[in-house]
Design an enzyme around this catalytic site. Structure first.
Site, PDB file in Angstrom:
ATOM      1  N   ILE A   1     -21.030  -0.862 -36.616  1.00  0.00           N
ATOM      2  CA  ILE A   1     -22.487  -0.808 -36.708  1.00  0.00           C
ATOM      3  C   ILE A   1     -22.948   0.354 -37.576  1.00  0.00           C
ATOM      4  O   ILE A   1     -23.865   0.208 -38.397  1.00  0.00           O
ATOM      5  CB  ILE A   1     -23.102  -0.719 -35.298  1.00  0.00           C
ATOM      6  CG1 ILE A   1     -22.900  -2.040 -34.546  1.00  0.00           C
ATOM      7  CG2 ILE A   1     -24.592  -0.378 -35.373  1.00  0.00           C
ATOM      8  CD1 ILE A   1     -23.280  -1.969 -33.073  1.00  0.00           C
TER       9      ILE A   1
ATOM     10  N   ILE B   1     -21.095  -7.448 -30.333  1.00  0.00           N
ATOM     11  CA  ILE B   1     -21.095  -7.359 -31.792  1.00  0.00           C
ATOM     12  C   ILE B   1     -19.653  -7.383 -32.298  1.00  0.00           C
ATOM     13  O   ILE B   1     -18.783  -6.698 -31.773  1.00  0.00           O
ATOM     14  CB  ILE B   1     -21.780  -6.053 -32.266  1.00  0.00           C
ATOM     15  CG1 ILE B   1     -23.202  -5.952 -31.694  1.00  0.00           C
ATOM     16  CG2 ILE B   1     -21.802  -5.995 -33.792  1.00  0.00           C
ATOM     17  CD1 ILE B   1     -24.153  -7.035 -32.138  1.00  0.00           C
TER      18      ILE B   1
ATOM     19  N   TYR C   1     -19.804   3.994 -19.475  1.00  0.00           N
ATOM     20  CA  TYR C   1     -20.491   3.609 -20.715  1.00  0.00           C
ATOM     21  C   TYR C   1     -21.868   3.042 -20.406  1.00  0.00           C
ATOM     22  O   TYR C   1     -22.859   3.395 -21.060  1.00  0.00           O
ATOM     23  CB  TYR C   1     -19.622   2.591 -21.442  1.00  0.00           C
ATOM     24  CG  TYR C   1     -20.251   1.925 -22.643  1.00  0.00           C
ATOM     25  CD1 TYR C   1     -20.256   2.559 -23.877  1.00  0.00           C
ATOM     26  CD2 TYR C   1     -20.786   0.642 -22.553  1.00  0.00           C
ATOM     27  CE1 TYR C   1     -20.801   1.935 -24.997  1.00  0.00           C
ATOM     28  CE2 TYR C   1     -21.336   0.011 -23.660  1.00  0.00           C
ATOM     29  CZ  TYR C   1     -21.342   0.664 -24.881  1.00  0.00           C
ATOM     30  OH  TYR C   1     -21.883   0.040 -25.975  1.00  0.00           O
TER      31      TYR C   1
ATOM     32  N   LYS D   1     -25.494   4.555 -21.526  1.00  0.00           N
ATOM     33  CA  LYS D   1     -26.470   3.816 -22.328  1.00  0.00           C
ATOM     34  C   LYS D   1     -27.806   3.691 -21.594  1.00  0.00           C
ATOM     35  O   LYS D   1     -28.874   3.720 -22.226  1.00  0.00           O
ATOM     36  CB  LYS D   1     -25.923   2.433 -22.679  1.00  0.00           C
ATOM     37  CG  LYS D   1     -24.743   2.458 -23.645  1.00  0.00           C
ATOM     38  CD  LYS D   1     -25.106   3.021 -25.001  1.00  0.00           C
ATOM     39  CE  LYS D   1     -23.999   2.790 -26.024  1.00  0.00           C
ATOM     40  NZ  LYS D   1     -24.323   3.369 -27.350  1.00  0.00           N
TER      41      LYS D   1
ATOM     42  N   ASN E   1     -25.414   6.690 -33.295  1.00  0.00           N
ATOM     43  CA  ASN E   1     -24.575   5.508 -33.092  1.00  0.00           C
ATOM     44  C   ASN E   1     -23.251   5.821 -32.406  1.00  0.00           C
ATOM     45  O   ASN E   1     -22.655   4.943 -31.775  1.00  0.00           O
ATOM     46  CB  ASN E   1     -24.308   4.843 -34.448  1.00  0.00           C
ATOM     47  CG  ASN E   1     -23.319   3.711 -34.351  1.00  0.00           C
ATOM     48  OD1 ASN E   1     -23.578   2.684 -33.736  1.00  0.00           O
ATOM     49  ND2 ASN E   1     -22.152   3.892 -34.960  1.00  0.00           N
TER      50      ASN E   1
ATOM     51  N   ASP F   1     -17.950  15.817 -34.682  1.00  0.00           N
ATOM     52  CA  ASP F   1     -17.637  15.528 -33.289  1.00  0.00           C
ATOM     53  C   ASP F   1     -18.906  15.778 -32.479  1.00  0.00           C
ATOM     54  O   ASP F   1     -19.297  16.924 -32.269  1.00  0.00           O
ATOM     55  CB  ASP F   1     -16.503  16.434 -32.806  1.00  0.00           C
ATOM     56  CG  ASP F   1     -16.131  16.197 -31.350  1.00  0.00           C
ATOM     57  OD1 ASP F   1     -16.760  15.328 -30.696  1.00  0.00           O
ATOM     58  OD2 ASP F   1     -15.230  16.894 -30.850  1.00  0.00           O
TER      59      ASP F   1
END
Length: 258
Positions: free
Chosen positions: A18, A186, A153, A157, A86, A59
């Site tokens: 992405i 994706i 995760y 998010k 991203n 990083d």
């Protein structure tokens, strides 16, 4: 259409997937792009194929590295207009939730959520000098909205969506907009070697396919541009209709109607 002529853009995790597609899209519309990635060599390879771009190793889990990256962008381009957060980390869940170790949980949050915070904190003073075109676009996930696995995760998010709203309110008086995109599945290098799984997942999407990095990049281009000048604090789903329709239930309903 050159919506980003004269813009300077910093994208994290832009070496592939992405981030890479977004760098290409914004550059194609006139932007100068700093292609950053944890893997500096990957950033360099990608940047070499994108006009008006430069590579930089970053990083996002390291405050000093983030601040050095933003400083380089401003020095190299003379300004900073857009930040695209991203970079993320997604560690597979343990079979039992209680076996989840602290270090992997912390890693996902530190890169995915706190990394975006670090980047926004460093970039905001410069975005505020962009004459009203300053923008932050966070790349979230539909994992923030429903259970698709990956506890850490998903929590990161979801936290990013909250940060998007609160930062949007804080930054608006300074002429900076903050928005988020929540993609569905994706087709990125993260799925390398799992083509059959992707093909199976496609059937769950009302639009009959999984997404491409270019689908997300197009949404980033809108939210980062003046076309979205009165849009801030919002989360845009780019998910092929997945969250709008329970495809499995809809098929069952059709079967019953028959």
């Amino acid at each position: 259409m050159q919506r980003f002529e004269g813009y300077a853009v910093l994208i994290t995790g832009a070496g592939q997937g992405i981030g890479e597609a977004t760098a290409r899209r914004l550059a194609s519309e006139g932007a100068r792009v700093l292609v950053t990635d944890l893997d500096g060599e990957r950033a360099a390879r990608t940047s070499a194929t994108i006009p008006h771009s430069a590579p930089f190793a970053c990083d996002v889990a390291d405050r000093a590295a983030v601040e050095a990256t933003v400083a380089y962008a401003v020095e190299h381009f003379g300004a900073l207009d857009v930040l695209v957060n991203n970079a993320c980390a997604c560690t597979a869940d343990t079979p039992l939730f209680e076996d989840q170790p602290d270090d992997t949980w912390q890693r996902d949050l530190d890169i995915t959520l706190t990394g975006a915070f670090r980047c926004a904190r460093a970039a905001l003073p410069h975005l505020a000098k962009a004459g009203g075109r300053g923008a932050i676009v966070n790349i979230g996930s539909i994992n923030a909205e429903a259970d698709f696995g990956n506890h850490a995760y998903s929590a990161a998010k979801a936290g990013l969506a909250s940060l998007t709203r609160t930062l949007a309110a804080d930054a608006a008086p300074r002429g900076v907009r903050v928005n988020q995109i929540n993609p569905g599945t994706i087709r990125t290098p993260a799925w390398s070697g799992r083509a059959r799984q992707l093909d199976a997942l496609a059937g769950l999407y009302p639009m009959g396919r999984v997404g491409t990095p270019e689908d997300v990049a197009a949404a980033v281009a809108f939210l980062a541009s003046a076309d979205a000048a009165w849009v801030t604090g919002t989360t845009l789903r780019v998910d092929g209709g997945l969250m709008a329709v329970n495809t499995g239930f809809a098929r069952t309903r059709s079967f019953n109607d028959a």
